[in-house]
Design an enzyme around this catalytic site. Structure first.
Site, mmCIF file in Angstrom:
data_model
loop_
_atom_site.group_PDB
_atom_site.id
_atom_site.type_symbol
_atom_site.label_atom_id
_atom_site.label_comp_id
_atom_site.label_asym_id
_atom_site.label_seq_id
_atom_site.Cartn_x
_atom_site.Cartn_y
_atom_site.Cartn_z
ATOM 1 C CB THR A 171 -5.679 16.920 3.172
ATOM 2 O OG1 THR A 171 -5.107 16.546 1.941
ATOM 3 C CG2 THR A 171 -4.684 16.976 4.265
ATOM 4 C CE LYS A 218 -2.436 10.783 -1.626
ATOM 5 N NZ LYS A 218 -3.340 10.698 -0.473
ATOM 6 C CG ASN A 246 1.449 6.787 -2.359
ATOM 7 O OD1 ASN A 246 1.924 6.358 -1.312
ATOM 8 N ND2 ASN A 246 0.148 6.942 -2.537
ATOM 9 C CB VAL A 273 10.424 -1.122 4.098
ATOM 10 C CG1 VAL A 273 11.097 -1.423 2.764
ATOM 11 C CG2 VAL A 273 8.908 -1.034 3.919
ATOM 12 C CG ASP A 306 -3.151 7.234 -2.667
ATOM 13 O OD1 ASP A 306 -3.588 8.390 -2.523
ATOM 14 O OD2 ASP A 306 -2.599 6.599 -1.752
HETATM 15 P P1 ATP Z 1 2.523 4.069 4.369
HETATM 16 O O1 ATP Z 1 1.282 4.012 5.150
HETATM 17 O O2 ATP Z 1 3.612 4.878 5.051
HETATM 18 O O3 ATP Z 1 2.367 4.416 2.916
HETATM 19 P P2 ATP Z 1 2.980 1.400 3.431
HETATM 20 O O4 ATP Z 1 2.436 0.231 4.155
HETATM 21 O O5 ATP Z 1 2.400 1.773 2.121
HETATM 22 O O6 ATP Z 1 3.043 2.579 4.432
HETATM 23 P P3 ATP Z 1 5.475 1.775 2.176
HETATM 24 O O7 ATP Z 1 5.068 3.164 1.860
HETATM 25 O O8 ATP Z 1 5.622 0.829 1.068
HETATM 26 O O9 ATP Z 1 4.527 1.160 3.257
HETATM 27 O O10 ATP Z 1 6.867 1.779 2.963
HETATM 28 C C1 ATP Z 1 7.091 2.579 4.097
HETATM 29 C C2 ATP Z 1 8.359 3.413 3.908
HETATM 30 O O11 ATP Z 1 9.496 2.581 3.675
HETATM 31 C C3 ATP Z 1 8.301 4.318 2.705
HETATM 32 O O12 ATP Z 1 7.683 5.519 2.997
HETATM 33 C C4 ATP Z 1 9.782 4.477 2.353
HETATM 34 O O13 ATP Z 1 10.390 5.456 3.160
HETATM 35 C C5 ATP Z 1 10.364 3.146 2.699
HETATM 36 N N1 ATP Z 1 10.390 2.282 1.515
HETATM 37 C C6 ATP Z 1 9.404 1.455 1.105
HETATM 38 N N2 ATP Z 1 9.719 0.805 -0.012
HETATM 39 C C7 ATP Z 1 10.955 1.209 -0.343
HETATM 40 C C8 ATP Z 1 11.853 0.891 -1.421
HETATM 41 N N3 ATP Z 1 11.503 0.035 -2.356
HETATM 42 N N4 ATP Z 1 13.060 1.504 -1.444
HETATM 43 C C9 ATP Z 1 13.391 2.382 -0.478
HETATM 44 N N5 ATP Z 1 12.598 2.733 0.555
HETATM 45 C C10 ATP Z 1 11.394 2.151 0.632
HETATM 46 MG MG MG Z 2 3.144 3.851 1.304
#
Ligand code: ATP
Ligand code: MG
Length: 258
Positions: free
Chosen positions: A159, A125, A128, A13, A123
């Site tokens: 967990t 937590k 998220n 991201v 989900d």
């Molecule tokens: P995960 O398995 O870590 O949940 P994911 O595929 O769901 O990964 P995201 O959680 O959307 O991906 O993004 C990964 C990380 O990027 C987030 O934990 C956060 O730190 C950062 N991030 C994502 N979206 C944003 C946003 N809109 N603004 C700021 N930071 C963001």
């Molecule tokens: Mg995520």
């Protein structure tokens, strides 16, 4: 294209700014198509993008649009300037009741909105929840996790902390899973650990969730205990509604003055 903000399950991201004026800041989430296909999550990803792009709520992370090239999908997300709530919680250990109450109110309001659109988050937590410029909650990652357990805790330790009795027992569930999770979240904010954590591992947590073995450490206010106890009920229909949460004394007493 600016600095990387984080790493997701299927790509990074980035903080980005539009080329056209006026410059617009957003978070661009990249997703490798090949990895989504390998994980057989195409339909899921498509559906979740569809859902999230139709949501408009101050505490729900906006998805402004998306585009793709041969290899990747790009999601144009609202930028959450204050990052992950999880990191704040890890840094501070736990939050004051005032701060916790305000976060819980914002999550309750976001969930009430989602439920009104017949969307179950499933989900909830700290991992998220992101934080906006003024420290307000931005709920992200909806519904994905049912099919794609993606977050830190599930992948790293697996967990069960936020799962309700009906889910750990493998029974049918409905939108009240989110009400349960809000109770777990409120508890973790105030206490600094999840209510049903068990040193003996998954089996122990499983038993404690199924029995709703809820205990509070010393120093928690009666109002907080009351709200949490009304959310953490075994029977889904016994759990407090989000209207009930927002009207609860523990939420109301911190809602006005700063
Ligand atoms: P995960 O398995 O870590 O949940 P994911 O595929 O769901 O990964 P995201 O959680 O959307 O991906 O993004 C990964 C990380 O990027 C987030 O934990 C956060 O730190 C950062 N991030 C994502 N979206 C944003 C946003 N809109 N603004 C700021 N930071 C963001
Ligand atoms: Mg995520």
């Amino acid at each position: 294209m600016g600095r990387p903000l984080g790493k997701g399950q299927f790509g990074r991201v980035y903080l980005v700014r539009t080329k056209t004026r006026p410059a617009f800041i957003l978070a661009l989430k990249t997703i490798y198509k090949s990895e989504v296909i390998a994980a057989q999550l195409e339909a899921q990803v498509r559906r979740e993008i569809e859902i999230q792009s139709n949501l408009r709520h101050p505490n729900v992370l906006r998805l402004y649009g998306y585009f793709h090239d041969e290899k990747r999908l790009f999601l144009m997300l609202e930028y959450a300037a204050n990052g992950e709530l999880y990191r704040q919680l890890a840094k501070r250990g736990r939050f004051s009741e005032k701060r916790s109450s305000r976060y819980v109110a914002q999550v309750a309001d976001a969930l009430r909105y989602l439920h009104s659109k017949r969307i179950i988050h499933r989900d909830i937590k700290p991992e998220n929840l992101l934080l906006g410029l003024s420290g307000e909650i931005k709920l992200g990652d909806f519904g994905w996790s049912v099919h794609a357990p993606s977050n830190r805790r599930t992948t790293m330790c697996g967990t069960l902390d936020y799962l309700p009795p009906e889910m750990v027992e493998g029974r049918a569930h409905n939108n009240m899973v989110d009400n349960w999770a809000l109770g777990v979240l409120a508890y973790e904010f105030i206490c600094g650990f999840a209510p049903f954590e068990d040193k003996s591992g998954k089996g122990g947590t499983f038993m404690r969730i199924a029995r709703v073995d809820l205990r509070f450490p010393l120093g928690i206010s009666n109002e907080a205990k009351d709200l949490i106890s009304r959310l953490l009920r075994y029977a889904p229909h016994d759990r407090l509604s989000f209207d009930g949460v927002l009207a609860h004394p523990w939420i109301q007493c911190y809602a006005k003055a700063s």
